[in-house]
Design an enzyme around this catalytic site. Structure first.
Site, PDB file in Angstrom:
ATOM      1  N   ALA A  35       2.389   0.717  -6.374  1.00  0.00           N
ATOM      2  CA  ALA A  35       0.618   0.794  -6.694  1.00  0.00           C
ATOM      3  C   ALA A  35       0.169  -0.356  -6.121  1.00  0.00           C
ATOM      4  O   ALA A  35      -0.703  -0.303  -5.691  1.00  0.00           O
ATOM      5  CB  ALA A  35       0.401   1.684  -7.774  1.00  0.00           C
ATOM      6  N   ALA A  36       0.915  -1.845  -6.539  1.00  0.00           N
ATOM      7  CA  ALA A  36       0.321  -2.879  -6.240  1.00  0.00           C
ATOM      8  C   ALA A  36      -0.238  -3.106  -5.425  1.00  0.00           C
ATOM      9  O   ALA A  36       0.297  -3.235  -4.403  1.00  0.00           O
ATOM     10  CB  ALA A  36       1.009  -4.044  -6.996  1.00  0.00           C
TER      11      ALA A  36
ATOM     12  N   LYS B  71      -5.917   0.909  -3.763  1.00  0.00           N
ATOM     13  CA  LYS B  71      -5.647   2.505  -3.714  1.00  0.00           C
ATOM     14  C   LYS B  71      -5.699   3.449  -4.519  1.00  0.00           C
ATOM     15  O   LYS B  71      -6.491   4.210  -4.354  1.00  0.00           O
ATOM     16  CB  LYS B  71      -5.051   3.064  -3.092  1.00  0.00           C
ATOM     17  CG  LYS B  71      -4.309   1.819  -1.382  1.00  0.00           C
ATOM     18  CD  LYS B  71      -3.093   2.312  -0.560  1.00  0.00           C
ATOM     19  CE  LYS B  71      -3.460   1.680   0.820  1.00  0.00           C
ATOM     20  NZ  LYS B  71      -3.999   0.148   0.700  1.00  0.00           N
TER      21      LYS B  71
ATOM     22  N   GLU C  93       5.238  -0.048  -9.737  1.00  0.00           N
ATOM     23  CA  GLU C  93       5.359  -0.977  -8.905  1.00  0.00           C
ATOM     24  C   GLU C  93       6.745  -1.970  -9.283  1.00  0.00           C
ATOM     25  O   GLU C  93       7.125  -2.550 -10.535  1.00  0.00           O
ATOM     26  CB  GLU C  93       4.012  -2.474  -8.472  1.00  0.00           C
ATOM     27  CG  GLU C  93       4.308  -3.240  -8.704  1.00  0.00           C
ATOM     28  CD  GLU C  93       4.487  -3.140  -7.060  1.00  0.00           C
ATOM     29  OE1 GLU C  93       5.739  -4.024  -5.977  1.00  0.00           O
ATOM     30  OE2 GLU C  93       4.319  -2.266  -5.973  1.00  0.00           O
TER      31      GLU C  93
ATOM     32  N   ASP D  52      11.583   1.330  -9.560  1.00  0.00           N
ATOM     33  CA  ASP D  52      11.758   1.562  -7.896  1.00  0.00           C
ATOM     34  C   ASP D  52      11.642   2.493  -7.872  1.00  0.00           C
ATOM     35  O   ASP D  52      11.564   3.295  -8.622  1.00  0.00           O
ATOM     36  CB  ASP D  52      13.708   1.480  -8.095  1.00  0.00           C
ATOM     37  CG  ASP D  52      14.179   1.209  -6.687  1.00  0.00           C
ATOM     38  OD1 ASP D  52      13.208   1.990  -5.531  1.00  0.00           O
ATOM     39  OD2 ASP D  52      15.032   0.758  -6.905  1.00  0.00           O
TER      40      ASP D  52
ATOM     41  N   ASP E 117       2.312   4.538  -0.323  1.00  0.00           N
ATOM     42  CA  ASP E 117       1.464   3.139   0.864  1.00  0.00           C
ATOM     43  C   ASP E 117       2.708   1.663   0.660  1.00  0.00           C
ATOM     44  O   ASP E 117       2.980   1.351  -0.382  1.00  0.00           O
ATOM     45  CB  ASP E 117       0.476   2.083   0.314  1.00  0.00           C
ATOM     46  CG  ASP E 117      -0.069   1.195   1.120  1.00  0.00           C
ATOM     47  OD1 ASP E 117      -0.362   0.749   2.231  1.00  0.00           O
ATOM     48  OD2 ASP E 117      -0.456   0.079   0.610  1.00  0.00           O
TER      49      ASP E 117
ATOM     50  N   CYS F 130       0.659  -0.678   6.604  1.00  0.00           N
ATOM     51  CA  CYS F 130      -0.541  -1.806   7.606  1.00  0.00           C
ATOM     52  C   CYS F 130      -0.166  -2.743   8.714  1.00  0.00           C
ATOM     53  O   CYS F 130      -0.683  -4.573   8.281  1.00  0.00           O
ATOM     54  CB  CYS F 130      -1.804  -2.740   6.031  1.00  0.00           C
ATOM     55  SG  CYS F 130      -0.359  -3.948   4.958  1.00  0.00           S
TER      56      CYS F 130
END
EC number: 2.1.1.-
Length: 367
Positions: free
Chosen positions: A171-172, A176, A193, A224, A242, A296
């Protein structure tokens, strides 16, 4: 002063005059210095040569167009994601007067795609105008979050509905997770995270944007992500992965050659980690639930190949085609690459459409 510099200062004066009741006030002289004296990014030639070899083969001419944008950071556009939990008085009007438009409402209003009715609002400008980030103040909610607008695609593909239990596996720094909260109010949003520093950054982001009255809906963990599927099987309606990746924009501007070479060596290990995270997400989602995988990077090995290998090895999972209306409603502003194989969607930066890279793939767990 250039036209873009003037527009920048004008936007600052407008937006910050209504921000935070003066807490974020800063002089025009300071703002001009911040804008003009910002150091230029230093290109890492080692990474660029590597990308040239790989992406010219995988993407052909599409790579050379994207390359031109990536090598010109001054051309990059920035999205302004509004925080619906904050006081937005005058802010939307100011943005509109400065030429910003709402990404999800300005094109194809007749479309019945999944973007049509969500409260998420991200304002974009046709020029590379960037307003400054707002400072963190305890007890005050920030009005907006700056981001690459293409990073909203995974959240839109997740299509969170009211009351659903959602897991953001990696999440970090929290953009998002914040965008998820702008689309709907989940029954639970589990933000995980694995890295301590990034976990702390995530906590600060959520504190800056989410009101105390809604924080009971959040669970923030330091784990993890590969273990969560085993620990909480079938616990979630939607899961976002992500994944850690070879972030193309960042890696091109690695501070020194040695670090760039080190990252390129580590890059070969990323697909295994990404596959393990995606398998964990599929274990964590309930039958009938949706998992969205995103990165990304433009790397085929980290995008289509990861999804294909997981589909081949994980029973009871189907690849979902993103609605064509969903793609069409955003195509005026995002350039979608022609992928081979055609697994998921990849936004690549192009002149005038500098958003991305952002890869997104949607999977459904059947049983």
């Amino acid at each position: 002063m250039s036209g873009s510099s003037f527009l920048f200062l004008k936007s600052i004066k407008c937006i910050l005059s209504s921000s935070c009741h003066g807490q974020n006030t800063i002089s025009n002289t300071q703002l001009a210095a911040q804008y003009i004296s910002k150091p230029q990014k230093q290109l890492c030639e080692t990474v660029l040569k590597y990308f040239d070899r790989q992406y010219s083969e995988e993407l052909g001419e599409q790579w050379w167009n994207a390359r031109d944008v990536l090598l010109n950071p001054l051309s990059w556009q920035y999205g302004v994601l509004l925080n619906r939990f904050s006081d937005l008085t005058n802010l939307k009007q100011c943005l509109a007067e400065l030429g910003y438009t709402n990404l999800l409402q300005q094109t194809h209003p007749e479309s019945h795609s999944q973007t049509a009715d969500i409260p998420l609002q991200c304002f974009i400008h046709p020029d590379p105008v960037r307003i400054p980030t707002q400072s963190h103040h305890t007890g005050w909610l920030k009005q907006y979050y700056l981001l690459n607008a293409a990073s909203l695609l995974p959240v839109l593909a997740l299509n969170v509905q009211e009351g659903e239990n959602v897991l953001d596996l990696c999440a970090a720094p929290g953009g998002k997770s914040l965008a998820i909260l702008q689309t709907a109010t989940p029954g639970l949003l589990h933000c995980n995270e694995v890295d301590q520093h990034r976990h702390d950054w995530l906590l600060k982001t959520l504190e800056s944007y989410v009101p105390p009255s809604l924080r009971h809906l959040l669970s923030v963990t330091l784990q993890d992500g590969r273990s969560i599927g085993t620990m909480q099987p079938g616990a979630y309606d939607k899961v976002l992965v992500d994944a850690p990746c070879s972030n193309d924009r960042s890696w091109l501007y690695t501070p020194d050659t040695h670090r760039g070479e080190m990252w390129l060596k580590e890059r070969t290990q990323l697909p295994l980690l990404q596959k393990e995270l995606l398998c964990s997400a599929l274990a964590a989602v309930r039958p009938g639930g949706i998992v969205v995988y995103s990165t990304c990077t433009m790397s085929r090995a980290e995008n289509q190949s990861v999804v294909e290998e997981v589909l081949a090895s994980y029973p009871g999972v189907e690849l979902q085609e993103l609605e064509q209306q969903f793609i069409d409603s955003l195509s005026d502003h995002f350039c979608f690459a022609h992928l081979h194989p055609s697994v998921g969607q990849l936004v690549i930066p192009q002149k005038g459409k500098t958003w991305g890279p952002m890869y997104v793939s949607q999977l459904k767990k059947i049983y």
